[in-house]
Design an enzyme around this catalytic site. Sequence first.
Site, PDB file in Angstrom:
ATOM      1  N   ASP A  41      26.544 -26.947  42.959  1.00 61.20           N
ATOM      2  CA  ASP A  41      26.422 -25.903  43.969  1.00 61.20           C
ATOM      3  C   ASP A  41      24.994 -25.348  43.967  1.00 61.20           C
ATOM      4  OD1 ASP A  41      27.068 -24.018  45.845  1.00 61.20           O
ATOM      5  OD2 ASP A  41      28.674 -23.077  44.696  1.00 61.20           O
ATOM      6  N   ASP A  42      24.286 -25.536  45.060  1.00 66.67           N
ATOM      7  CA  ASP A  42      22.920 -24.996  45.199  1.00 66.67           C
ATOM      8  C   ASP A  42      21.929 -25.599  44.188  1.00 66.67           C
ATOM      9  OD1 ASP A  42      24.307 -23.344  46.931  1.00 66.67           O
ATOM     10  OD2 ASP A  42      23.458 -21.466  46.185  1.00 66.67           O
ATOM     11  N   CYS A  81      27.047 -23.525  51.757  1.00 72.24           N
ATOM     12  CA  CYS A  81      28.285 -24.032  51.134  1.00 72.24           C
ATOM     13  C   CYS A  81      29.443 -24.431  52.046  1.00 72.24           C
ATOM     14  CB  CYS A  81      28.824 -22.972  50.179  1.00 72.24           C
ATOM     15  SG  CYS A  81      27.649 -22.394  48.968  1.00 72.24           S
ATOM     16  N   LYS A 137      35.331 -25.024  42.690  1.00 73.85           N
ATOM     17  CA  LYS A 137      35.220 -24.153  43.869  1.00 73.85           C
ATOM     18  C   LYS A 137      35.867 -24.810  45.083  1.00 73.85           C
ATOM     19  CE  LYS A 137      31.297 -22.720  46.791  1.00 73.85           C
ATOM     20  NZ  LYS A 137      29.952 -22.124  46.739  1.00 73.85           N
ATOM     21  N   HIS A 139      36.669 -22.830  48.699  1.00 75.94           N
ATOM     22  CA  HIS A 139      35.890 -22.273  49.801  1.00 75.94           C
ATOM     23  C   HIS A 139      36.257 -22.850  51.175  1.00 75.94           C
ATOM     24  CE1 HIS A 139      31.691 -20.354  50.779  1.00 75.94           C
ATOM     25  NE2 HIS A 139      32.714 -19.556  51.022  1.00 75.94           N
ATOM     26  N   ASP A 298      25.887 -29.498  47.039  1.00 75.17           N
ATOM     27  CA  ASP A 298      26.405 -29.163  48.383  1.00 75.17           C
ATOM     28  C   ASP A 298      25.318 -28.703  49.353  1.00 75.17           C
ATOM     29  OD1 ASP A 298      25.966 -26.609  47.253  1.00 75.17           O
ATOM     30  OD2 ASP A 298      27.653 -25.742  48.372  1.00 75.17           O
ATOM     31  N   ASN A 299      24.166 -28.293  48.811  1.00 79.32           N
ATOM     32  CA  ASN A 299      23.008 -27.908  49.651  1.00 79.32           C
ATOM     33  C   ASN A 299      21.819 -27.726  48.725  1.00 79.32           C
ATOM     34  OD1 ASN A 299      24.985 -25.102  49.735  1.00 79.32           O
ATOM     35  ND2 ASN A 299      22.945 -24.879  48.833  1.00 79.32           N
ATOM     36  N   LYS A 316      17.843 -23.810  50.229  1.00 79.59           N
ATOM     37  CA  LYS A 316      19.164 -23.458  50.783  1.00 79.59           C
ATOM     38  C   LYS A 316      19.042 -22.639  52.066  1.00 79.59           C
ATOM     39  CE  LYS A 316      23.454 -21.072  49.635  1.00 79.59           C
ATOM     40  NZ  LYS A 316      24.251 -20.375  48.605  1.00 79.59           N
TER      41      LYS A 316
END
Length: 486
Positions: A41-42, A81, A137, A139, A298-299, A316
């Site tokens: 994540d990130d 995300c 996660k 989301h 994811d980004n 991001k």
Amino acid sequence: MTHNKMTKMFVATCLLALNYIGAVFAESTAPRPNILVILTDDQGYADVSFNGSPDIHTPSLDKLAEDGAIFTSAYVVHPFCGPSRAGLMTGRYPHKFGSQFNLPSSNASGGLGIPKSETFISTVLQDAGYYTGAIGKWHLGETSEYHPNNRGFDEFYGFLNGGHSFFPEEFSKRYEHGKKQGRHHSIWHYHKPLEHNGKEVVETEYVTDGLTREANKFISKAAENKQQPFFLYLAYNAPHTPLEAKQEDMDMFPNIKDEKRKTYAGMVYAVDRGVKDIVKNLKATGQFDNTLIVFFSDNGGRPDKGANNYPLKEGKGSVQEGGYRTPMFMHWPDALKGSTQYKHPISALDLYPTFAALAGAEVPKHKKLDGKDIWSALQKGVSARPGEPIYVMRHHNDNSDVAIRIDDLKAIKTKEGGWRVYDVQKDPAEKNNLRDKYQVQLQEMIANFEVWSWTNVEPLFFHDQKAGYEWRANGMPRFHETFKRD
Ligand code: CA
């Protein structure tokens, strides 16, 4: 018809059927692969050593990357995300089903989620006989109908929101304190308990370690049932904020002095340790060679929170390369030759059709996928999507940042300036605007992009009330401004 004739016909029919079954099995003697997606994540483009990080080392990820294929031009579907994950799960641009914003946080979610009309890849694989798990996660919606267990996952362990704190001794204390004050509904979701298949659990480990533990539990359970391959979606929330790392992981980076960077590095290292344990378990259970592992973020990373996207521009949230081109590799000893550098562009949208094909799974007939099955192109080392655009569109409250990449060229327009053109294969830092040279191509790309925008629908939700209000008050999306010929 005599009894004898009927018996003969029956025997003949059975033989035909047997022949048919034999033929089907003969065509696919290799067992279908397990599929393990490890999503961070990130995480920044330069925050793995296989992409040349100067200060973070990720030995376990590197080993897999070097024994597999490293993708240097891998794009996720959105620079943040929720829409990125929605694209991954559905194989479609989230703008086409109203999911171009993050879902509002749990206290105000209003029972919203990614529309049920979109069949997730997990459902497709589950229907094809895979044992499926989501860990970490989510989301993508929190109420029962959007819960992972109702979207193709046999098992879910993690949290339904967009983020979580990492130390249980901290977040459980805050959670209990909030409850004592009678604030059950306004307790920050980063502090709420994790869950297993809809039931609250007491997590006692640093969350990244807890997710690794659960991934290994899932893999061991899958190994007991040799009849079923598995699909595991392991979505670590590291190294997303809050910046919280174990001291022992930060101690791995004595040369990093900046406190944010050091903590971030420790969080990445915890993922790497996790991957090491998972590889060990895959080997111990005899599943390593026939497991396709796909790793990416994811980004892009947030430089203000310790990330590094070098050599890419911005991070991001941006449609510059740093926002949505992420580190990525695939590893599968039985089918993928090692030390492969795949430089052609691919999209996270391509994973849906690729996984479905590898699993011999049937994609619902009505489903219009936006990606390509990349497998044979990857094995040949050629482009899987020649002439095929990769779009990115991030809405702000009064404009949309947009970019389209076709082969090596990328056209981009952001609030800061009009349309620019870059050769992002040669110039990933987007320094050299080639607009004058590619005027014709630019106009074609703008026209192509506008036609794509006709497939967009109105957002079904916004991350908060202000964003929804501004969208309407400002008459968004105002595509007449975005795609004006210039
Ligand atoms: Ca993210």
